[in-house]
Design a protein around this motif. Structure first.
Motif, PDB file in Angstrom:
ATOM      1  N   PHE A 196      26.120   7.061   4.269  1.00 49.16           N
ATOM      2  CA  PHE A 196      27.367   6.800   3.543  1.00 49.16           C
ATOM      3  C   PHE A 196      27.093   5.884   2.357  1.00 49.16           C
ATOM      4  CE2 PHE A 196      31.251   4.133   3.154  1.00 49.16           C
ATOM      5  CZ  PHE A 196      32.201   5.117   2.895  1.00 49.16           C
ATOM      6  N   TYR A 197      26.358   4.807   2.589  1.00 48.83           N
ATOM      7  CA  TYR A 197      26.008   3.859   1.533  1.00 48.83           C
ATOM      8  C   TYR A 197      25.172   4.558   0.452  1.00 48.83           C
ATOM      9  CZ  TYR A 197      23.976  -0.279  -0.722  1.00 48.83           C
ATOM     10  OH  TYR A 197      23.581  -1.230  -1.637  1.00 48.83           O
ATOM     11  N   CYS A 198      24.167   5.298   0.872  1.00 51.20           N
ATOM     12  CA  CYS A 198      23.261   5.968  -0.071  1.00 51.20           C
ATOM     13  C   CYS A 198      23.998   6.988  -0.938  1.00 51.20           C
ATOM     14  CB  CYS A 198      22.111   6.643   0.662  1.00 51.20           C
ATOM     15  SG  CYS A 198      20.984   5.475   1.467  1.00 51.20           S
ATOM     16  N   LYS A 199      24.909   7.740  -0.332  1.00 46.72           N
ATOM     17  CA  LYS A 199      25.665   8.737  -1.091  1.00 46.72           C
ATOM     18  C   LYS A 199      26.592   8.062  -2.093  1.00 46.72           C
ATOM     19  CE  LYS A 199      28.496  12.848  -0.628  1.00 46.72           C
ATOM     20  NZ  LYS A 199      29.166  13.772   0.276  1.00 46.72           N
ATOM     21  N   ARG A 200      27.214   6.975  -1.681  1.00 45.12           N
ATOM     22  CA  ARG A 200      28.077   6.225  -2.607  1.00 45.12           C
ATOM     23  C   ARG A 200      27.249   5.653  -3.758  1.00 45.12           C
ATOM     24  NH1 ARG A 200      33.325   4.164  -0.504  1.00 45.12           N
ATOM     25  NH2 ARG A 200      33.227   3.024  -2.461  1.00 45.12           N
ATOM     26  N   LEU A 201      26.060   5.140  -3.449  1.00 47.88           N
ATOM     27  CA  LEU A 201      25.166   4.615  -4.473  1.00 47.88           C
ATOM     28  C   LEU A 201      24.806   5.716  -5.477  1.00 47.88           C
ATOM     29  CD1 LEU A 201      23.243   2.414  -5.631  1.00 47.88           C
ATOM     30  CD2 LEU A 201      21.534   3.232  -3.990  1.00 47.88           C
ATOM     31  N   LEU A 202      24.423   6.876  -4.982  1.00 50.00           N
ATOM     32  CA  LEU A 202      24.064   7.991  -5.852  1.00 50.00           C
ATOM     33  C   LEU A 202      25.233   8.383  -6.758  1.00 50.00           C
ATOM     34  CD1 LEU A 202      22.250  10.332  -6.789  1.00 50.00           C
ATOM     35  CD2 LEU A 202      23.078  11.623  -4.800  1.00 50.00           C
ATOM     36  N   ASN A 203      26.411   8.549  -6.169  1.00 51.26           N
ATOM     37  CA  ASN A 203      27.575   8.970  -6.950  1.00 51.26           C
ATOM     38  C   ASN A 203      27.974   7.933  -7.994  1.00 51.26           C
ATOM     39  OD1 ASN A 203      27.760  11.413  -5.609  1.00 51.26           O
ATOM     40  ND2 ASN A 203      29.200  10.638  -4.084  1.00 51.26           N
ATOM     41  N   ALA A 204      27.809   6.665  -7.685  1.00 49.28           N
ATOM     42  CA  ALA A 204      28.231   5.602  -8.608  1.00 49.28           C
ATOM     43  C   ALA A 204      27.196   5.293  -9.688  1.00 49.28           C
ATOM     44  CB  ALA A 204      28.545   4.331  -7.820  1.00 49.28           C
ATOM     45  N   THR A 205      25.913   5.488  -9.373  1.00 50.25           N
ATOM     46  CA  THR A 205      24.871   5.000 -10.280  1.00 50.25           C
ATOM     47  C   THR A 205      23.845   6.042 -10.700  1.00 50.25           C
ATOM     48  OG1 THR A 205      23.334   4.371  -8.525  1.00 50.25           O
ATOM     49  CG2 THR A 205      24.983   2.722  -9.175  1.00 50.25           C
ATOM     50  N   GLY A 245       0.778  -1.225   0.000  1.00 56.03           N
ATOM     51  CA  GLY A 245       0.000   0.000   0.000  1.00 56.03           C
ATOM     52  C   GLY A 245       0.811   1.278   0.000  1.00 56.03           C
ATOM     53  N   ALA A 246       2.069   1.201  -0.365  1.00 52.71           N
ATOM     54  CA  ALA A 246       2.899   2.401  -0.400  1.00 52.71           C
ATOM     55  C   ALA A 246       3.692   2.427  -1.707  1.00 52.71           C
ATOM     56  CB  ALA A 246       3.856   2.420   0.789  1.00 52.71           C
ATOM     57  N   MET A 247       4.319   3.538  -1.952  1.00 49.48           N
ATOM     58  CA  MET A 247       5.149   3.683  -3.146  1.00 49.48           C
ATOM     59  C   MET A 247       6.615   3.472  -2.818  1.00 49.48           C
ATOM     60  SD  MET A 247       3.336   7.040  -4.788  1.00 49.48           S
ATOM     61  CE  MET A 247       3.676   8.015  -3.327  1.00 49.48           C
ATOM     62  N   TYR A 248       6.895   2.898  -1.648  1.00 56.96           N
ATOM     63  CA  TYR A 248       8.262   2.758  -1.178  1.00 56.96           C
ATOM     64  C   TYR A 248       8.554   1.341  -0.707  1.00 56.96           C
ATOM     65  CZ  TYR A 248       7.754   7.825  -0.749  1.00 56.96           C
ATOM     66  OH  TYR A 248       7.519   9.145  -0.987  1.00 56.96           O
ATOM     67  N   LEU A 249       9.827   0.997  -0.806  1.00 58.21           N
ATOM     68  CA  LEU A 249      10.373  -0.185  -0.152  1.00 58.21           C
ATOM     69  C   LEU A 249      11.391   0.316   0.862  1.00 58.21           C
ATOM     70  CD1 LEU A 249      10.950  -2.381  -3.313  1.00 58.21           C
ATOM     71  CD2 LEU A 249       9.268  -2.806  -1.521  1.00 58.21           C
ATOM     72  N   PHE A 250      11.554  -0.416   1.961  1.00 61.02           N
ATOM     73  CA  PHE A 250      12.497  -0.038   3.022  1.00 61.02           C
ATOM     74  C   PHE A 250      13.448  -1.201   3.294  1.00 61.02           C
ATOM     75  CE2 PHE A 250       8.933   2.804   3.648  1.00 61.02           C
ATOM     76  CZ  PHE A 250       9.534   4.003   3.998  1.00 61.02           C
ATOM     77  N   PRO A 251      14.421  -1.428   2.409  1.00 59.69           N
ATOM     78  CA  PRO A 251      15.356  -2.530   2.640  1.00 59.69           C
ATOM     79  C   PRO A 251      16.220  -2.279   3.875  1.00 59.69           C
ATOM     80  CG  PRO A 251      15.540  -1.672   0.403  1.00 59.69           C
ATOM     81  CD  PRO A 251      14.681  -0.731   1.168  1.00 59.69           C
ATOM     82  N   ARG A 252      16.484  -3.358   4.589  1.00 56.98           N
ATOM     83  CA  ARG A 252      17.437  -3.308   5.699  1.00 56.98           C
ATOM     84  C   ARG A 252      18.767  -3.817   5.156  1.00 56.98           C
ATOM     85  NH1 ARG A 252      17.427  -6.158  11.676  1.00 56.98           N
ATOM     86  NH2 ARG A 252      19.490  -5.382  12.215  1.00 56.98           N
ATOM     87  N   ILE A 253      19.837  -3.116   5.506  1.00 53.56           N
ATOM     88  CA  ILE A 253      21.163  -3.493   5.019  1.00 53.56           C
ATOM     89  C   ILE A 253      22.083  -3.727   6.213  1.00 53.56           C
ATOM     90  CG2 ILE A 253      21.755  -1.057   4.681  1.00 53.56           C
ATOM     91  CD1 ILE A 253      23.591  -2.000   2.383  1.00 53.56           C
ATOM     92  N   ARG A 254      22.769  -4.843   6.188  1.00 51.38           N
ATOM     93  CA  ARG A 254      23.771  -5.152   7.207  1.00 51.38           C
ATOM     94  C   ARG A 254      25.131  -4.790   6.615  1.00 51.38           C
ATOM     95  NH1 ARG A 254      19.588  -8.163   7.216  1.00 51.38           N
ATOM     96  NH2 ARG A 254      18.511  -8.685   9.125  1.00 51.38           N
ATOM     97  N   LEU A 255      25.669  -3.699   7.103  1.00 54.72           N
ATOM     98  CA  LEU A 255      26.910  -3.163   6.552  1.00 54.72           C
ATOM     99  C   LEU A 255      28.128  -3.778   7.233  1.00 54.72           C
ATOM    100  CD1 LEU A 255      25.775   0.548   6.404  1.00 54.72           C
ATOM    101  CD2 LEU A 255      26.167  -0.952   4.447  1.00 54.72           C
ATOM    102  N   PRO A 256      29.187  -4.018   6.465  1.00 59.09           N
ATOM    103  CA  PRO A 256      30.433  -4.513   7.059  1.00 59.09           C
ATOM    104  C   PRO A 256      31.018  -3.484   8.034  1.00 59.09           C
ATOM    105  CG  PRO A 256      30.480  -4.723   4.653  1.00 59.09           C
ATOM    106  CD  PRO A 256      29.279  -3.901   5.006  1.00 59.09           C
ATOM    107  N   ARG A 257      31.740  -3.989   9.024  1.00 56.59           N
ATOM    108  CA  ARG A 257      32.349  -3.085  10.017  1.00 56.59           C
ATOM    109  C   ARG A 257      33.240  -2.045   9.351  1.00 56.59           C
ATOM    110  NH1 ARG A 257      33.950  -8.035  13.438  1.00 56.59           N
ATOM    111  NH2 ARG A 257      35.469  -7.959  11.792  1.00 56.59           N
TER     112      ARG A 257
END
Length: 136
Positions: free
Chosen positions: A77-86, A49-61
Motif C-alpha cells: 500500500f505504501y509503495c503503490k502510494r509512493l509510486l503514484n505520488a512521486t 555489497g549490494a545495489m539495494y537498501l531495505f528500509p524498515r517502516i513502522r506504519l501507523p495503524r
C-alpha cells in the motif's frame, strides 16, 4: 573470460573506471540511507555489497487498516502510494518473506548519481505527507 591484468595496456583506465563506479555507488547508497534514517518511523541499515537498501517502516495503524480495506499488504500500500505520488519505484518487502507484522521495502541505488538527491527529496516529501494523513 579474460580479465584485465597488471601490465595490460588498459589496466590503469580499467581500475580508474571500476573505482569511479564503486565510489559513486557508495555515495548514492549513503545519501539514500541517510534520507531514510531521517524519516519518522523508518530505519535503514548500510548497504553492504549490494545495489539495494531495505528500509524498515513502522506504519501507523490507520495506514495498516486502509491497506486491509484495499486488500493489500501494508508495505505494498505504501509503495503503490509512493509510486503514484512521486514516480519513485520501490518493491514491498512482503514479497520477500519478511517477519510477520514488520514492513519493509527494497530500494535500488542505481539511478544516476546526480538524480539521487531529487529521489531522496521526493521520498522525504511523500513520507511526511503519508504519515500526516494516516497518523494515529
Amino acid at each position: 573470460m579474460d580479465c584485465v591484468q597488471i601490465g595490460d595496456e588498459s589496466y590503469q583506465s580499467y581500475c580508474a573506471e571500476r573505482d569511479g563506479i564503486l565510489s559513486s555507488l557508495a555515495r548514492r547508497a549513503k545519501i539514500l540511507e541517510d534520507a531514510f534514517n531521517s524519516l519518522e518511523g523508518v530505519t535503514c541499515n548500510k548497504a553492504e555489497g549490494a545495489m539495494y537498501l531495505f528500509p524498515r517502516i513502522r506504519l501507523p495503524r490507520r495506514a495498516i487498516k486502509a491497506a486491509g480495506a484495499a486488500n493489500t499488504a501494508p508495505d505494498a500500500f505504501y509503495c503503490k502510494r509512493l509510486l503514484n505520488a512521486t514516480g519513485v519505484v520501490v518493491v514491498p518487502g512482503s514479497g520477500f518473506g519478511q517477519v510477520p507484522e514488520t514492513w519493509h521495502f527494497r530500494c535500488t541505488i542505481l539511478p544516476q548519481e546526480d538524480k539521487i538527491p531529487a529521489v531522496a527529496s521526493r521520498l522525504t516529501e511523500f513520507h511526511k505527507g503519508f504519515m500526516d494523513e494516516f497518523r494515529d
